[in-house]
Write an enzyme that holds these catalytic residues in place. Structure first.
Site, PDB file in Angstrom:
ATOM      1  N   HIS B  70     -32.907  -0.488  16.709  1.00  0.00           N
ATOM      2  CA  HIS B  70     -32.065  -1.369  17.847  1.00  0.00           C
ATOM      3  C   HIS B  70     -31.263  -0.232  18.531  1.00  0.00           C
ATOM      4  CE1 HIS B  70     -33.080  -5.194  16.193  1.00  0.00           C
ATOM      5  NE2 HIS B  70     -32.910  -4.728  14.908  1.00  0.00           N
ATOM      6  N   CYS B 167     -15.850 -34.603  10.076  1.00  0.00           N
ATOM      7  CA  CYS B 167     -15.320 -33.734  11.187  1.00  0.00           C
ATOM      8  C   CYS B 167     -14.433 -34.115  12.302  1.00  0.00           C
ATOM      9  CB  CYS B 167     -16.341 -32.711  11.402  1.00  0.00           C
ATOM     10  SG  CYS B 167     -17.428 -32.091  10.292  1.00  0.00           S
ATOM     11  N   CYS B 212     -12.926 -26.561   4.825  1.00  0.00           N
ATOM     12  CA  CYS B 212     -12.992 -27.956   5.303  1.00  0.00           C
ATOM     13  C   CYS B 212     -13.510 -28.958   4.258  1.00  0.00           C
ATOM     14  CB  CYS B 212     -13.408 -28.254   6.462  1.00  0.00           C
ATOM     15  SG  CYS B 212     -12.293 -28.133   7.934  1.00  0.00           S
TER      16      CYS B 212
END
Lengths: 106, 251, 149
Positions: B70, B167, B212
């Protein structure tokens, strides 16, 4: 130990320059348990010295009250061209160092 | 009390994009904003610096580095992370940057995949994502990723856990409001991997999402699981208009 | 520490307030003993030291601080050292920074951990051996959500 330093490449004689260092280190307090509830041993970078052309210009003696991945910013008076060398050691005896050159003009 | 103020119209919302999304940094206090804005003070840059070293270090039986193929990440990786997660053509699976790095290691470097949330994978992910900093998120919807987007949307609106919260309940219907000493953000992933003060370290978006799940007392899906990937894709699509901030600083 | 922080979280959630208590100063006797340990009994005068830190810290793990000492920083008159003290931390001495005339400016910026709301202190020793002290009161806030990830 991975660290980043910031030293001006050039300065005028008598100029006050800013020096910065940030080191990747957990600064383990010795109070934290691991996922199995076992206490992780205290391991902090306890000493860091910055030398300018061999003369010690800053020293930090540190304890577990310093944040993880510590950042330190301090100053030095530019006097002559040369090199800043930062060296440090943690409680486990692991050492690190970084260096940078500076050109000082009249 | 909290639940009583929520609800209503949760499933009616079809829109996948917010009209004017605000990054989490806009909800942060002055100290955190200053920490993120200063590339030296931002501790996440230590992971980026480690990622740069790993990028240039040979790995696996191929003895090739990322750079061997790359070259300079500053050009080859520019904008790449803004388009992830995306479908991996060879396998047809949805992958995020972490998954892409591990596939590249296996296919091209003959190297073992890096463990999710390992320092090495976090560093490489942060380094690759950092090359897109300032670029707008550019996840598109197409036939191939649509089922994943749909599932991600379902997860986003699904009430779960002992607190029975989705959410959307916190991060959309109550975004900008106070929860104890905190302002609830819109829950965007555009700054990840990010340095969180609570973690005292850089962590992945999946770590944040798992937190969460834990917060609403739901079962946490595994790192790199289909559930978190689908949700990551949905969140990226929902955050269209925001720019990549990696490495962000969050509370 | 996690248990205690969760306790604080629970307590504050029940009370509907964000803080479990006000900023508490350390008992004078304990503070005196700690200072004596550093100074060897020399007098400590208030002043010349500025301690800049947020009044409300986002998190106790990384509180940004800037400590500056009023000094000409010459060979004849400079700061020798600055000791940072957080009395309500399990280990109250956070760090000791050694400076000199070659520093040019007596100012250190770093990030520290604070275990609780408290008055943080910086004790500067000058080249004439005198000690000066300044401080700042900090309230440490917490995340609203439990963190288990």
């Amino acid at each position: 130990m991975l660290a980043r330093i910031e030293v001006p490449r050039q300065a005028r004689r008598g100029e006050i320059i800013l020096l910065r260092i940030a080191i990747q280190h957990p600064m383990e307090t010795g109070y934290r348990p691991d996922n199995f509830g076992r206490r992780i041993a205290k391991n902090v970078i306890n000493n860091l010295v910055c030398r300018y052309n061999g003369v010690e210009v800053f020293r930090a003696e540190m304890g577990s009250g310093m944040s993880a991945n510590p950042l330190l910013q301090f100053h030095a008076l530019a006097e002559a061209s040369g090199e800043f060398v930062f060296e440090w050691v943690d409680d486990s005896g692991e050492r690190g160092s970084e260096r940078a050159a500076i050109t000082v003009s009249a | 009390m909290f639940a009583a103020t929520l609800g209503g119209g949760v499933f009616a919302a079809e829109a996948q994009r917010l009209p004017a999304p605000k990054s989490g940094i806009a909800y942060a206090g002055a100290d955190i904003r200053a920490m993120q804005a200063d590339d030296f003070a931002n501790p996440g840059m230590l992971w980026v610096a480690r990622g740069e070293k790993l990028w240039n270090t040979a790995a696996g039986r191929s003895n090739k580095s990322c750079a061997a193929c790359h070259r300079d990440a500053a050009s080859s990786m520019k904008g790449i992370a803004a388009g992830y997660p995306r479908i991996d053509v060879a396998s047809g699976k949805l992958v995020n940057i972490e998954g892409r790095i591990n596939r590249c290691r296996e296919r091209n470097q003959s190297a073992d995949p890096l463990q999710y949330e390992s320092e090495e994978l976090l560093a490489l992910t942060a380094y690759v994502a950092h090359q897109s900093r300032g670029m707008p998120l550019a996840v598109t919807a197409d036939a191939a990723n649509r089922p994943h987007l749909e599932r991600g949307r379902e997860i986003y609106y699904r009430r779960q856990g002992q607190m029975n919260l989705a959410c959307v309940n916190c991060h959309e219907q109550n975004a900008g409001r106070k929860l104890l000493a905190e302002t609830i953000s819109e829950g965007h992933g555009n700054a990840y991997p990010a340095y969180r003060l609570e973690w005292q370290a850089t962590g992945s978006l999946h770590r944040r999402l798992r937190a969460c799940y834990y917060g609403v007392r739901a079962v946490m899906p595994a790192y790199g699981s289909d559930e978190l990937l689908d949700l990551e894709l949905y969140l990226a699509r929902r955050a269209a208009g925001l720019t990549v901030e990696t490495p962000g600083v969050r509370r | 520490m996690a248990t205690r922080r969760r306790f604080l979280f629970t307590l504050s959630a029940l009370a509907g307030i964000t803080l479990a208590g006000g900023v508490r100063a350390q008992a004078p006797a304990e503070r005196e003993a700690l200072l004596r340990q550093i100074t060897g009994g020399a007098a400590v005068r208030p002043g010349r030291v500025t301690f800049d830190t947020p009044e409300l810290a986002d998190n106790g793990h990384a509180v940004p601080v800037r400590i500056a000492v009023d000094s000409p920083m010459t060979a004849a008159d400079h700061v020798r050292s600055i000791t940072v003290i957080a009395e309500r931390n399990p280990r109250p001495i956070v760090a000791k920074f050694t400076l000199g005339a070659y520093s040019g400016r007596a100012q250190v910026v770093t990030r520290i951990r604070l275990a609780d709301n408290q008055e943080v202190l910086a004790l500067a020793q000058m080249s004439d051996g005198s000690y000066w002290m300044g401080g700042a009161r900090v309230v440490v806030t917490e995340l609203a959500c439990l963190e288990g990830g």
